[in-house]
Design an enzyme around this catalytic site. Structure first.
Site, short mmCIF file in Angstrom:
data_model
loop_
_atom_site.label_atom_id
_atom_site.label_comp_id
_atom_site.label_asym_id
_atom_site.label_seq_id
_atom_site.Cartn_x
_atom_site.Cartn_y
_atom_site.Cartn_z
N HIS A 10 -0.35 6.39 4.30
CA HIS A 10 -1.30 7.48 4.56
C HIS A 10 -2.60 7.28 3.77
O HIS A 10 -2.66 6.50 2.81
CB HIS A 10 -0.68 8.83 4.20
N GLU A 87 8.19 10.18 1.18
CA GLU A 87 7.97 9.51 -0.09
C GLU A 87 9.18 9.69 -1.01
O GLU A 87 10.03 10.56 -0.79
CB GLU A 87 6.71 10.08 -0.75
#
Length: 226
Positions: A10, A87
């Site tokens: 990202h 994550e």
């Protein structure tokens, strides 16, 4: 069918900019992050993807939509979110100052007040680093090595199930998760020591075979070098 997987980290977020721990905690993309992602999106705009996926965190979802909107040769429907590709979870450290967090983990591991995470991992090894992170977390919620490895294996299995009839896909995930995948599945990693952290908006390419095996063939490629 073998599937080519483009793993994208990202774009830069507010927490990245503020030097805060960001695992399952989320923060919005910055203007810089969006602008950098436009370069990645442009680099991939003429590559056909059968589908696009992302983790279920907003920073990843916003990133994948930038990729989708810029692509000129793919017809992508609704983006499917895969929480398995979130994550790494840092438990009670989520949102804390990064340097102070690494120092706390370093002290718990008996290394003194070290704030360079690569030096910490290189001294401890990845397994002991994850264990020290969980031990240093006051609530012991942070993912340790075994928990993360189990989730990572589950993520690859889930991706194989989703992409069984797809030749090439794009998947937006996160820095530490992509790095951990590379340590396990990239033949240029020894599977023990730390490797470079992937840049925001970078491209990591992997091959997912018919039998579910996964291999990373390119790691942390910047848009301008792709």
């Amino acid at each position: 069918m073998t599937t080519e997987v483009y793993l994208i980290r990202h774009g830069e977020t507010m927490f990245n900019q503020l030097n805060k721990v960001q695992g399952w905690a989320d923060s919005p993309l910055t203007i810089k992050g969006i602008n950098d992602l436009k370069k990645t999106a442009e680099a991939l705009s003429q590559i056909h993807f059968d589908n696009m996926y992302s983790s279920d965190l907003k920073r990843a979802i916003d990133t994948v939509h930038l990729m989708k909107n810029a692509n000129e040769v793919s017809e992508i429907g609704k983006i499917k979110k895969l929480p398995e590709f979130r994550e790494v979870f840092f438990g009670s450290f989520e949102g804390d100052d990064i340097d102070q967090t690494w120092e706390c983990i370093s002290q718990k591991a008996g290394l003194g007040k070290e704030r360079d995470v690569q030096k910490i991992i290189n001294q401890l090894g990845l397994y002991k680093f994850r264990e020290a992170t969980k031990a240093a977390d006051p609530r012991h919620l942070a993912e340790n090595y075994d928990e993360l490895n189990t989730r990572m294996i589950r993520a690859i299995k889930k991706l194989r199930e989703e992409t069984v009839n797809e030749n090439r896909v794009l998947l937006v995930s996160h820095g530490d998760f992509i790095k951990t995948l590379a340590i396990k599945y990239w033949n240029k990693s020894d599977g023990i020591h730390d490797i470079a952290f992937p840049d925001n908006g970078s491209i990591t390419r992997g091959i997912l075979s018919d039998d579910g095996k996964f291999e990373i063939v390119d790691y942390n490629i910047k848009a301008e070098d792709f």
